[in-house]
Design a protein around this motif. Structure first.
Motif, short mmCIF file in Angstrom:
data_model
loop_
_atom_site.label_atom_id
_atom_site.label_comp_id
_atom_site.label_asym_id
_atom_site.label_seq_id
_atom_site.Cartn_x
_atom_site.Cartn_y
_atom_site.Cartn_z
N LEU A 135 14.84 6.14 -24.27
CA LEU A 135 13.71 5.12 -23.79
C LEU A 135 14.43 4.02 -23.44
CD1 LEU A 135 11.35 5.73 -26.97
CD2 LEU A 135 11.08 6.46 -24.39
N PRO A 136 13.89 3.30 -22.38
CA PRO A 136 14.45 2.00 -22.14
C PRO A 136 14.17 1.16 -23.03
CG PRO A 136 12.19 2.58 -20.88
CD PRO A 136 12.56 3.66 -21.56
N GLU A 137 14.80 -0.22 -22.68
CA GLU A 137 15.05 -1.28 -23.59
C GLU A 137 13.69 -2.16 -23.92
OE1 GLU A 137 18.33 -3.95 -23.40
OE2 GLU A 137 19.66 -2.44 -22.44
N PRO B 179 9.96 -3.70 -24.16
CA PRO B 179 8.41 -3.01 -24.48
C PRO B 179 7.72 -2.68 -23.05
CG PRO B 179 8.79 -4.98 -25.86
CD PRO B 179 9.98 -5.10 -24.76
N GLU B 180 7.89 -3.42 -22.18
CA GLU B 180 7.45 -3.37 -20.87
C GLU B 180 7.70 -2.16 -20.36
OE1 GLU B 180 8.67 -6.03 -21.69
OE2 GLU B 180 7.37 -7.66 -21.63
N ARG C 103 9.35 0.64 -21.79
CA ARG C 103 8.73 1.77 -22.61
C ARG C 103 7.45 1.94 -22.54
NH1 ARG C 103 12.24 -0.49 -26.26
NH2 ARG C 103 10.60 -1.63 -27.49
N SER C 104 6.63 0.82 -22.08
CA SER C 104 5.10 1.04 -22.14
C SER C 104 4.76 2.24 -20.98
CB SER C 104 4.29 0.03 -21.92
OG SER C 104 4.35 -0.69 -20.62
N TYR D 108 5.66 5.52 -22.39
CA TYR D 108 4.59 6.11 -23.39
C TYR D 108 3.21 6.49 -22.57
CZ TYR D 108 7.24 3.55 -26.72
OH TYR D 108 8.28 3.40 -27.76
N TRP D 109 2.86 5.60 -21.54
CA TRP D 109 1.77 5.78 -20.75
C TRP D 109 1.53 7.48 -20.13
CZ3 TRP D 109 0.62 2.67 -15.59
CH2 TRP D 109 -0.19 3.20 -15.11
#
Lengths: 227, 227
Positions: B127-129, B131-132, B134-135, B138-139
């Motif tokens: 997963l990337p670093e 929250p943006e 990673r969002s 997740y989407w």
């Protein structure tokens, strides 16, 4: 492990830690920025009574971000989820559709994950601390799609979309059995589901985001009465 | 923010940072323990050719945890997913079913999330670093259930479970249209899907976990030929 620099950032201190483990690469700056949380750059399109919409609304309220959040309540009857504003950033034409500045996040659970990672403090975090504890929450988040498919889609939507005179008792019996089997999985692991429901619904975040048309009175029919 | 104590833990240093932000409450000890990763306390029940099984297997391989992992390949034809070992910890009787020591994690995506959070290093994180970033992942993880429902369940399983003489051309036409609409959502956002597929399938983790019965030769029928 190496502490490379410590510097002041307003009243907060930015500590950048460099080593080979995973979490250290998370940008600590992002955490600190969230101390001054704003919701004015956000926008949420949502529908009343939609579970997928309600989920991120509750999370926003838990983070203190729901009040004053720019939003639009769309009408399902008028198919406003297919409006050009939504379709431009969510080609599936669904709600919730969510923006945080230029960042678009769709899919209700992804919005919740994003809000949790971006806007949590020690006081309002919703996920537990350790990977072990969080794994159970993730398990239940993904497992919950079974409730959507086997209770809501199968049973509630059958009543919702089928006129009384067209309903088939055999079909209903089968759908009720499927729904009951699904619910039994949850009741076995969580025998205090009713208490959990009461505790959750009493939370200010849930009350503040309660679907407005549900407040106007009971719907014509209880689609889950058979359960 | 307050650095409360620094102490040595074997060859690693444990830095405990206490402040009011979210991530700081994650137990750093857990990260350090993962430096000496073991898979001997794990167990995976899986089936060949199942996408839900393949996902955590790829993640395990990416973390260097697949080789030598205690596991059981079950037979779908003999309904071994309903064996007592699985039912004891996964009442739905499904694969993958996963254990890490005493911890049980089911639901394929939850297993992947757990492995990513527990066993990642800077070198193998998936997963990337931020929250943006990673969002968006997740989407797409949650959005991908549409492919399962509208392509796999709707089309592939229709061919799989319906004898040739019982198939209905009108039904197939409708299912193909649904599947094409679904795929168009992905192709619009990701025009280089084919290249992505080739890149992913070339990874050692994917090769090492390739469904064994697919290696034995082509299946009797290409269920997605119509696409």
């Amino acid at each position: 492990m190496r502490v490379s620099y410590i510097r002041s950032l307003g009243t907060f201190t930015l500590l950048k830690v460099q080593h080979n483990s995973y979490r250290s690469t998370i940008n600590l700056k992002a955490q600190i920025r969230t101390q001054a949380m704003s919701n004015q750059q956000m926008f949420l399109w949502w529908g009343s009574g939609s579970c997928p919409c309600w989920k991120p609304m509750i999370v926003l309220a838990e983070k203190g971000l729901w009040k004053g959040l720019p939003n639009k309540l769309i009408s399902f009857d008028e198919e406003e989820y297919r409006c050009s504003d939504i379709l431009a950033i969510n080609p599936r034409g669904q709600v919730p559709t969510f923006k945080d500045g230029e960042l678009v996040v769709n899919e209700s659970n992804a919005i919740c994950m994003y809000l949790e990672e971006k806007y949590s403090t020690a006081e309002n975090r919703l996920l537990p601390e350790t990977p072990e504890q969080r794994s159970t929450v993730y398990w239940k988040i993904f497992e919950a799609s079974n409730v959507e498919i086997k209770v809501l889609d199968a049973l509630a939507y059958y009543f919702y979309y089928t006129k009384k005179e067209d309903r088939n008792d055999e079909v209903i019996k089968e759908k009720v059995a499927t729904a009951k089997t699904e619910l039994s999985h949850w009741e076995k692991d969580y025998p205090a589901l009713r208490k959990y429901y009461d505790t959750i619904t009493a939370r200010p975040s849930v009350q503040a985001t309660w679907p407005p048309h549900w407040r106007e009175g009971p719907t014509a029919e209880n689609h889950l009465a058979a359960l």
